[in-house]
Write an enzyme that holds these catalytic residues in place. Sequence first.
Site, PDB file in Angstrom:
ATOM      1  N   GLU A   1      -6.784  -2.120  -0.930  1.00 32.38           N
ATOM      2  CA  GLU A   1      -7.540  -1.236  -0.029  1.00 32.38           C
ATOM      3  C   GLU A   1      -8.515  -0.345  -0.808  1.00 32.38           C
ATOM      4  O   GLU A   1      -9.594  -0.032  -0.323  1.00 32.38           O
ATOM      5  CB  GLU A   1      -6.560  -0.392   0.798  1.00 32.38           C
ATOM      6  CG  GLU A   1      -5.820  -1.257   1.818  1.00 32.38           C
ATOM      7  CD  GLU A   1      -4.720  -0.512   2.546  1.00 32.38           C
ATOM      8  OE1 GLU A   1      -3.798  -0.015   1.869  1.00 32.38           O
ATOM      9  OE2 GLU A   1      -4.790  -0.408   3.785  1.00 32.38           O
TER      10      GLU A   1
ATOM     11  N   GLU B   1       1.977  -5.862   2.241  1.00 30.95           N
ATOM     12  CA  GLU B   1       2.752  -4.866   2.988  1.00 30.95           C
ATOM     13  C   GLU B   1       3.754  -5.492   3.948  1.00 30.95           C
ATOM     14  O   GLU B   1       4.842  -4.953   4.141  1.00 30.95           O
ATOM     15  CB  GLU B   1       1.808  -3.929   3.769  1.00 30.95           C
ATOM     16  CG  GLU B   1       1.113  -2.875   2.916  1.00 30.95           C
ATOM     17  CD  GLU B   1      -0.193  -3.350   2.304  1.00 30.95           C
ATOM     18  OE1 GLU B   1      -0.426  -4.579   2.257  1.00 30.95           O
ATOM     19  OE2 GLU B   1      -0.991  -2.505   1.866  1.00 30.95           O
TER      20      GLU B   1
END
Length: 678
Positions: free
Chosen positions: A105, A125
């Site tokens: 990210e 994740e």
Amino acid sequence: MTSPIRTERHDNVLVIVSDNPPVNALGQAVRQGLADGIDEALGDDSIEAVVIRCDGRTFFAGADITEFGKAPQGPSLPEALDRLEASDKPVVAAIHGTALGGGCEVALACHYRVAVPSAKIGLPEVKLGLIPGAAGTQRLPRLVGAEAALPLVAIGDPISARKAETIGLVDAIVGEDSLEADAIAFAKSKIGQPVPRASEGTANQDGVKNPDIFDQFRAKNGRRMRGFDAPNAAIEAVKAAGELSYADGVRKERELFTQLMTGSQSKAMRHYFFAERAANKIDDVPADTPLIPIHKVGVIGAGTMGGGIAMNFLSAGLPVTILEMQQDALDRGTGVMRKNYENTAKRGRMTPEQVEGAMGLLTPTLDYGDLADCDLVIEAVYENMDVKKQVFGKLDEVVKQGAILASNTSYLNIDEIAQATKRPGYVLGLHFFSPANVMKLLEIVRGAETRDDVLATCMKLAKKIGKVAAVSGVCPGFIGNRMLSKRQEQANKLIMEGANYWDVDDVLLEFGFPMGPFQMGDLAGIDIGWHRDPSKVTTVREALCAAGRFGQKNGKGFYDYDEARQRTPSDEVKQIIADFAAKEGNQQREISKEEIRERLLYPMVNEGAQILEEGMAQRASDIDVVWINGYGWPLYTGGPMFWAEQIGLETVVSGLEKHGLPVSDRLRKNATGGAGFD
Ligand code: 3HC
């Protein structure tokens, strides 16, 4: 405290460097340092571009998982990244190692990404029961399209730098050894141009034009996503990236992320993340124990198990000598290995060159003498103590001193096997699970005399061949099969007492196992070990064999199977079981699914407690690692011991008592202590 982030000036480029070993996790100090670094670049007119890179073995490997569940400390990652993306001076992520989760990210918030060829990028994740929480689900589809984003976000496997370049996630591949210099040059080349921001991208429109891609993705991956909450939330978030404004999409992501973060699955999966890493450590073996170099491996037995074991090492680039007694068995075994590799290649997961490379490392032999220079020999012959002792005696004679001798036995006494040699310190169990080239678990069985360096070497080797290792002491069945036998015992009793065998299977399926014990029996073949005398029937399995029901292989076992191998419960089998129960003097009654569940699972927990008490497992979480990787215990419940702690050990104790089943002292003690197992 010194900041893990420093800045370095290279002409008009500010390089922001993170040095936060071991994996540059994005803890509070790193986030603060990143935000400060950007402020420094923006506040200095002599700086015209920025590069972000990391020292050590990897680019940011994600949010700091140890911070999860604690009070958040600013700046949050989304805040830091918004600040970064808003910069009108170009910001370049210089990626090496693994840019994972929050690390990916960070890269997405940068205006450009360059990576070395060996780098890997991903959003894992979901493997922690989460979705990306710093706008990854919103920036990625806008940058690469929803279709390309879906597997990354909802499956979570990282991709190579080259693959990332083909989907537009990486802008340039740079020199393996010149990352910083190349990134600076790249950044300079972008000065003065309008900065591209992933949050403003439009690639996500592919999912709006063709909304079928979401259902198609669900259908394709339904099996691997079964029972997990996070992958569906991930798909929803990627879909939202096409349907909502960026700001609303980010809000949607936050909502889904928070739900998952506070739910039971993520808690269990985070437990598992640390459990897997803890299992790799042996409390009384120092981390710096010198290792025995392993350059060549020997495998005895080229059957299903031996062949599978050998493939692990070949795939990792280690030469293997494989021994059989007869040429035809040897040819058959190596033929199966080749076929397995070729099938992998057909599925696109290996190139033909890699198949030849792996098979080229294999030396088949009928001569024990050829094992002389192996550093590790693994025996995978059939389960018979006398045979194993003979094999180990012979190995001890021919294999060089200092080499490790391992048995793949699934329940025999390693100490007894070790005594067949003059080097018991070099003997241990390496228990692989079938199919050995696929299953992740390696139970490492530590004998009474196994040396520290032998253990440490095998732990390290396990990682090299992609296995998850857990150490067990010597006891019948070790950790996994010892607990399995308790479940199997109850499964057999339950059907004798009147439970439908399909209910027993369904209870486990509903709990999240891939299959139940009777389906498993059908798959493996219920005639294994059958004496073929229909007049001698002492078990249900023998009764089924006598009725010509051998399992999936002849279309009928416990279940009837159609052409597509779909199972249907059989009235004939139910009757065979009832007759058998009557013969044994068993009264049959209706048994609820709740009772089935408690009687299958609670005795396993009880046995796990006993295993802990005897010191056969180092820690409760090692037992979880064994069951998740070797027996299909659903990851999202965290494994048997964690699950038991979550439902309450006192619940387990009272359940066992209710069903008249034994309760170990350890379980009772831990249940009253209220603090769990450790
Ligand atoms: N946070 C905290 N600690 C971490 C960590 C993380 N993200 N990643 C790794 N560690 C720790 C490990 O627990 C281990 O600690 P130990 O030495 O005390 O046992 C140490 O770092 C080294 O890790 P490994 O043994 O796993 O080292 P490897 O070299 O085998 O693997 C890795 C490195 C591929 C980076 C692997 O550690 C990994 O996959 N890490 C997790 C990556 C991940 O899941 N990232 C996403 C986090 S969630 C997130 O980012 C949310 C965001 O969207 C907001």
